[in-house]
Design a protein around this motif. Structure first.
Motif, PDB file in Angstrom:
ATOM      1  N   TYR A 205      44.551  37.286  35.620  1.00 53.48           N
ATOM      2  CA  TYR A 205      43.273  38.479  35.280  1.00 53.48           C
ATOM      3  C   TYR A 205      42.758  37.328  34.609  1.00 53.48           C
ATOM      4  N   HIS A 206      41.065  37.906  33.508  1.00 53.58           N
ATOM      5  CA  HIS A 206      40.383  36.552  33.064  1.00 53.58           C
ATOM      6  C   HIS A 206      39.321  37.846  32.968  1.00 53.58           C
TER       7      HIS A 206
ATOM      8  N   THR B 158      42.034  33.384  30.112  1.00 52.64           N
ATOM      9  CA  THR B 158      42.690  34.172  31.493  1.00 52.64           C
ATOM     10  C   THR B 158      44.216  33.654  31.126  1.00 52.64           C
TER      11      THR B 158
ATOM     12  N   ARG C 256      40.652  41.456  38.109  1.00 53.18           N
ATOM     13  CA  ARG C 256      41.758  39.939  38.315  1.00 53.18           C
ATOM     14  C   ARG C 256      41.027  39.103  39.614  1.00 53.18           C
ATOM     15  N   VAL C 257      41.852  37.776  39.285  1.00 54.13           N
ATOM     16  CA  VAL C 257      40.905  37.231  40.271  1.00 54.13           C
ATOM     17  C   VAL C 257      41.657  36.868  40.980  1.00 54.13           C
TER      18      VAL C 257
ATOM     19  N   HIS D 218      42.447  34.618  44.481  1.00 54.83           N
ATOM     20  CA  HIS D 218      42.426  33.484  45.743  1.00 54.83           C
ATOM     21  C   HIS D 218      43.433  33.195  46.711  1.00 54.83           C
TER      22      HIS D 218
END
Length: 91
Positions: free
Chosen positions: A6-7, A14, A39-40, A42
């Protein structure tokens, strides 16, 4: 349970949380408590193992198949036209 990153744009923090699949994608920041952490996402790593994934793996096989197909189709067309020519000459 998966671990998500999370950021928080408010405090630029982060961090990771271990949550279930059905967890919401946003929540109050655990670092500052003021911002909303998102939520980040990837991209997952992809590893291609074995043969057949590169053009150089199958180049010789494909060229051999294409050569045999093209020579076989030309022979079929040629023999068909010869047989119709012979039939016309016999008439």
């Amino acid at each position: 349970m998966p671990t998500y990153e999370y950021h928080c744009p408010a405090c630029d923090a982060t961090y990771e949380l271990r949550q279930g699949f059905d967890a919401p994608t946003t929540h109050p920041c655990e670092e500052c408590g003021k911002g909303t952490a998102k939520r980040v996402l990837h991209a997952p790593p992809i590893v291609f193992k074995g043969s057949g994934w590169y053009i150089t793996d199958s180049r010789n096989k494909l060229s051999a198949v294409n050569d045999s197909e093209s020579s076989g189709s030309e022979a079929t067309v040629g023999s068909a036209s010869e047989s119709t020519g012979e039939a016309a000459a016999a008439s």
